[in-house]
Write an enzyme that holds these catalytic residues in place. Sequence first.
Site, short mmCIF file in Angstrom:
data_model
loop_
_atom_site.label_atom_id
_atom_site.label_comp_id
_atom_site.label_asym_id
_atom_site.label_seq_id
_atom_site.Cartn_x
_atom_site.Cartn_y
_atom_site.Cartn_z
N HIS A 124 2.85 6.45 -2.38
CA HIS A 124 4.18 7.47 -2.17
C HIS A 124 5.21 6.66 -3.22
CE1 HIS A 124 2.30 8.54 1.92
NE2 HIS A 124 3.06 6.71 2.29
N ARG A 174 1.18 -1.12 0.28
CA ARG A 174 -0.13 0.44 -0.08
C ARG A 174 0.74 0.73 0.00
NH1 ARG A 174 0.22 4.26 3.45
NH2 ARG A 174 -2.36 5.56 3.70
#
Length: 113
Positions: free
Chosen positions: A77, A72
């Site tokens: 990011h 995730r």
Amino acid sequence: MKNPRLYLRQILEAADFILETAHSLQDLQSSKLIRDAVIRNFEVMGEATKRLSPAFRVQHPQIPWRSLAGFRDVLIHDYDEVAIEVVWDVIQNSLPMVRLEVARLLEYGSDLG
């Protein structure tokens, strides 16, 4: 802390969506809609994982919690560096087992409250 059953259901629903939506690597490569939906559901899985208590995750080591949460983080990011082939590999080689283990926990877990 909320009942872990809530987060496990979120993980299971997201896994089911991914497995029902991404039928091939070509689906992911050719459709931004499918690709974005699949990635979003991986993000939901990772966030739900992070919301489970550390003690709960330790009690259920058969599920790769750290990998789910880490994936995730990478998708959110480092989204511009994620190769769609990596996402497809996770769908093919990791997600079915995660889905199965989460479903088992929901069905048989006595410590879910």
